[in-house]
Design a protein around this motif. Structure first.
Motif, PDB file in Angstrom:
ATOM      1  N   PHE A  54      -9.227  94.664 -44.193  1.00 38.79           N
ATOM      2  CA  PHE A  54      -8.985  93.418 -44.933  1.00 38.79           C
ATOM      3  C   PHE A  54      -7.568  93.420 -45.498  1.00 38.79           C
ATOM      4  O   PHE A  54      -6.832  92.444 -45.382  1.00 38.79           O
ATOM      5  N   SER A  55      -7.167  94.547 -46.077  1.00 34.77           N
ATOM      6  CA  SER A  55      -5.831  94.685 -46.636  1.00 34.77           C
ATOM      7  C   SER A  55      -4.763  94.584 -45.547  1.00 34.77           C
ATOM      8  O   SER A  55      -3.714  93.966 -45.747  1.00 34.77           O
ATOM      9  N   ALA A  56      -5.042  95.179 -44.388  1.00 37.44           N
ATOM     10  CA  ALA A  56      -4.083  95.128 -43.286  1.00 37.44           C
ATOM     11  C   ALA A  56      -3.873  93.695 -42.807  1.00 37.44           C
ATOM     12  O   ALA A  56      -2.743  93.289 -42.530  1.00 37.44           O
ATOM     13  N   GLU A  61       2.410  90.338 -41.768  1.00 37.99           N
ATOM     14  CA  GLU A  61       3.357  89.225 -41.757  1.00 37.99           C
ATOM     15  C   GLU A  61       2.661  87.935 -41.335  1.00 37.99           C
ATOM     16  O   GLU A  61       1.967  87.891 -40.329  1.00 37.99           O
ATOM     17  N   GLY A  62       2.811  86.907 -42.131  1.00 37.08           N
ATOM     18  CA  GLY A  62       2.188  85.618 -41.840  1.00 37.08           C
ATOM     19  C   GLY A  62       0.725  85.545 -42.236  1.00 37.08           C
ATOM     20  O   GLY A  62       0.072  84.535 -41.996  1.00 37.08           O
ATOM     21  N   CYS A  68      -5.110  94.350 -32.266  1.00 35.35           N
ATOM     22  CA  CYS A  68      -4.322  95.457 -31.703  1.00 35.35           C
ATOM     23  C   CYS A  68      -3.345  96.044 -32.721  1.00 35.35           C
ATOM     24  O   CYS A  68      -2.935  97.191 -32.596  1.00 35.35           O
ATOM     25  N   ASP A  69      -2.982  95.266 -33.750  1.00 30.01           N
ATOM     26  CA  ASP A  69      -2.025  95.724 -34.760  1.00 30.01           C
ATOM     27  C   ASP A  69      -2.671  96.439 -35.944  1.00 30.01           C
ATOM     28  O   ASP A  69      -1.974  97.064 -36.743  1.00 30.01           O
ATOM     29  N   ILE A  70      -3.972  96.324 -36.096  1.00 34.90           N
ATOM     30  CA  ILE A  70      -4.620  96.854 -37.306  1.00 34.90           C
ATOM     31  C   ILE A  70      -5.718  97.855 -37.018  1.00 34.90           C
ATOM     32  O   ILE A  70      -6.399  98.311 -37.934  1.00 34.90           O
ATOM     33  N   SER A  71      -5.908  98.235 -35.758  1.00 35.86           N
ATOM     34  CA  SER A  71      -7.065  99.057 -35.404  1.00 35.86           C
ATOM     35  C   SER A  71      -6.880 100.546 -35.662  1.00 35.86           C
ATOM     36  O   SER A  71      -7.802 101.325 -35.448  1.00 35.86           O
ATOM     37  N   ASP A  72      -5.727 100.967 -36.150  1.00 29.96           N
ATOM     38  CA  ASP A  72      -5.476 102.385 -36.419  1.00 29.96           C
ATOM     39  C   ASP A  72      -5.925 102.745 -37.841  1.00 29.96           C
ATOM     40  O   ASP A  72      -5.110 102.962 -38.729  1.00 29.96           O
ATOM     41  N   VAL A  73      -7.250 102.782 -38.030  1.00 31.18           N
ATOM     42  CA  VAL A  73      -7.792 103.119 -39.352  1.00 31.18           C
ATOM     43  C   VAL A  73      -8.694 104.354 -39.281  1.00 31.18           C
ATOM     44  O   VAL A  73      -9.496 104.595 -40.161  1.00 31.18           O
ATOM     45  N   ARG A 105      -7.348  86.279 -39.736  1.00 31.70           N
ATOM     46  CA  ARG A 105      -6.601  85.685 -40.837  1.00 31.70           C
ATOM     47  C   ARG A 105      -7.473  85.709 -42.090  1.00 31.70           C
ATOM     48  O   ARG A 105      -8.673  85.481 -42.024  1.00 31.70           O
ATOM     49  N   VAL A 106      -6.828  85.991 -43.218  1.00 29.77           N
ATOM     50  CA  VAL A 106      -7.461  85.826 -44.523  1.00 29.77           C
ATOM     51  C   VAL A 106      -6.968  84.491 -45.043  1.00 29.77           C
ATOM     52  O   VAL A 106      -5.763  84.308 -45.236  1.00 29.77           O
TER      53      VAL A 106
END
Length: 123
Positions: A54-56, A61-62, A68-73, A105-106
């Motif tokens: 959620f934070s990611a 940006e935007g 693909c940009d946030i799956s490294d958790v 998107r949040v």
């Protein structure tokens, strides 16, 4: 998907938008329906991986991020997808498929509503 009916005030509208409700906790006691909505949001954020995702998304940006940009958790891709689904079901994220990737998107209304819920009443 759960069998719990989502109150009309937070049902996703056209374009998958979300608008959580609830007055500030210190303003008045929550109704049963408002408590259900708030509990669903907080329960979804109660998992460290979901909170990181959620934070990611929120800080990307935007205010939007491709999966693909946030799956490294630190968990597998299917687990990431599961957690994103839970955040979406709780009304915290919206998503849009673009080709192969899903973008999350949040909505600003979600962050505003969560902030409002936790705002102290003026004394």
């Amino acid at each position: 998907m759960s069998n719990t009916r989502v109150p009309p005030s937070i049902e996703p509208a056209a374009a998958d938008a979300v608008a959580p409700c609830c007055p500030p906790l210190a303003e008045r006691p929550l109704t049963a329906e408002e408590a259900e909505v708030a509990a669903r949001m907080f329960k979804a954020l109660g998992d460290p991986v979901r909170l990181r995702l959620f934070s990611a998304v929120a800080s990307h940006e935007g205010g939007e991020a491709c999966v693909c940009d946030i799956s490294d958790v630190g968990v597998s891709q299917p687990t990431v997808s599961h957690h994103l689904k839970k955040l979406k079901e709780a009304g915290l994220l919206t998503s849009e498929r673009r080709g192969t990737w899903v973008h999350y998107r949040v909505e600003p209304s979600v962050l505003a509503a969560m902030g409002k819920l936790l705002t102290a009443a003026p004394r």
